[in-house]
Write an enzyme that holds these catalytic residues in place. Sequence first.
Site, short mmCIF file in Angstrom:
data_model
loop_
_atom_site.label_atom_id
_atom_site.label_comp_id
_atom_site.label_asym_id
_atom_site.label_seq_id
_atom_site.Cartn_x
_atom_site.Cartn_y
_atom_site.Cartn_z
CD GLU A 216 -1.77 -2.39 1.44
OE1 GLU A 216 -2.64 -3.27 1.27
OE2 GLU A 216 -0.62 -2.64 1.86
CG HIS B 279 -11.19 -7.70 6.38
ND1 HIS B 279 -10.49 -8.44 7.30
CD2 HIS B 279 -10.56 -7.88 5.19
CE1 HIS B 279 -9.49 -9.07 6.70
NE2 HIS B 279 -9.51 -8.74 5.42
#
Length: 658
Positions: free
Chosen positions: A397, A464
């Site tokens: 990322e 998540h």
Amino acid sequence: MDYFMKHLNHGMLCNLYENMLKPRMIEEKMLLLLRQGKISKWFSGIGQEAISVGVTMALNDDEYILPMHRNLAVFTTRGIPIKRLFAQWQGKASGFTKGRDRSFHFGTQDYKIVGMISHLGPQLGVADGIALAAKLKNKNQVTAVFTGDGGTSEGDFHEALNVASVWQLPVLFCVENNGYGLSTPTSEQYNCKNIADKGLGYGMESHIIDGNNILDVYTRISALIKDIRVNPRPVLIEFKTFRVRGHEEASGTKYVPQELINAWIKKDPLTNFENFLLKEQVLSESIMASMKKRIAEEINQHIEIINKEEYVVPNKTKELHDVFKNYKYQEVISGNNLKEIRLVDAISDGLKESMEKHEDLVIMGQDVAEYGGVFKITEGFIEKFGKERVRNTPICESAIVETAMGLSIAGIKSVVEMQFADFVSSGFNPVVNYLAKTHYRWGQNADVVIRMPCGGGIGAGPFHSQTNEAWFTKTPGLKVVYPAFPYDAKGLLITSINDPNPVLFFEHKGLYRRIRQDVPTSYYTLPLGKASIIRSGEAVTIVSYGAGVHWAMDTLNEHSEISADLIDLRTLQPLDIQTIYNSVKKTGKLIILQEDSMFGGIASDISALVAEHCFEFLDAPIKRVASLETPIPFSKQLEDQYLPIERFLLSLKELLAY
């Protein structure tokens, strides 16, 4: 030496010498000014000039170079006027950052230089983005980026090398191995023989070069760069050199054995090159003396000019204005053709139509290409737009956010998909310290949208399910969008992509396939910073965003006797606080509902603002309703308790009864 004399003419040898001499003389002057208290700090590159000069002269002037704080010779070799450098170092208005940052923390498009930030590592991923842009535009250009031996221990180094190798990007990774990361010797930084060996792990060509030999640096780098332009690929260069002064002047060199310093002083690249040029009769003592006199006069003249310049006069309006690149919103009215689609479809359509409008727009993220993304938002995109523009990325990322920043520097828009908003923590630094701050620092915008699938209610657990918008609304320089409906999602996403500033675009996963709405099939825009009034009433103002809007709507549908203004914020930064003020002045009561946990969230700021500006209109204390102060749990029973859905009705009734 015969080889160099045969292949380099006298003019080139003189240029190499003067380009090393000039930064050395500037540094010697800076050290004097530092002792006089006229500058605050200095990072010395004395003894390392050959690397900066050799690499910079090997590049073409239109090829980007990303230096560090010990690469003064990059700036001078590129021809930046000395007075502008002195203005930068003294925090004067004519410096590159207008007094907002110091030393070499700046860039300039005029000279194709991109300066560092103190976190070091992000430079490398930014170089990937600039090189990717060159490759996409079919330019035979190389991007050179510098780091030190200490920086090679950062995760950004490994991520950037991996991305460059996987994508075969024309990046020259230049590592100045000068023996110490501040006071920590290389023996305590890595456990391989050479930093160049690390290139092997990434399938990358690598070389070791004597960084104190200007002729070796220039000729070998020139040959490599010419080859990379024809055969694009990344190359890792380890320059063996030494830092004969402290990390910065205040830290000194007591931790370095004196005999080691003495040995490297004998390898001084400038002194040795002077002796070589005198021996080969390329230059004479008198010519060298004349050259030094001319440079000294230039330095003194430019210092005098900047010393007379006033310091920056603070201007609050200007400071606030420069946080973002100026963007004039252009309204595009939607057509009359409507189609009932889901939130997930609206986002996909907004992306697709933006890819058609902006022919070089790039989408990057894990599994976004053939697989279509984990939520299938980019399904079919690769067939329509190709793999060059719809790019699968490694799981990195940080490097991908940095690559997006590099694309922006090179004039290309990009959309980065975080597979889940939770994962942005692995790329947090470049978001909040690079994307957010670059325009304020030196006028370079970050034309990047980061898509953030977020939110609970689907039993995905702590990693998540977060709705982490408050991490970014706190950071000046970022825009934050959080739609609740398909119509808003498409129009706001298109506007976010058009906006040349960094935007965090939150998409609630629980709404993806649950919420449907009639949405125009054509391209249209909606303004950022404008809330939507979903319902109008007299008794209370309800403010929310994302899934919270639907929870509030469900509550009002079940309790039709409640007369409420329901405001959907739609964008959190910029925040449409005026719409809230107007409603509170009418109803006298305010309740704010957010999915995020309470402390430090959006609700807290809205509550404080209303209390400051509308206190006399309030008929009751402001209510905030949020999730529990715990990580979000997995099991349905625990998640239901965590989320504020049931607590909202109780708080709303308490407020109405006050």
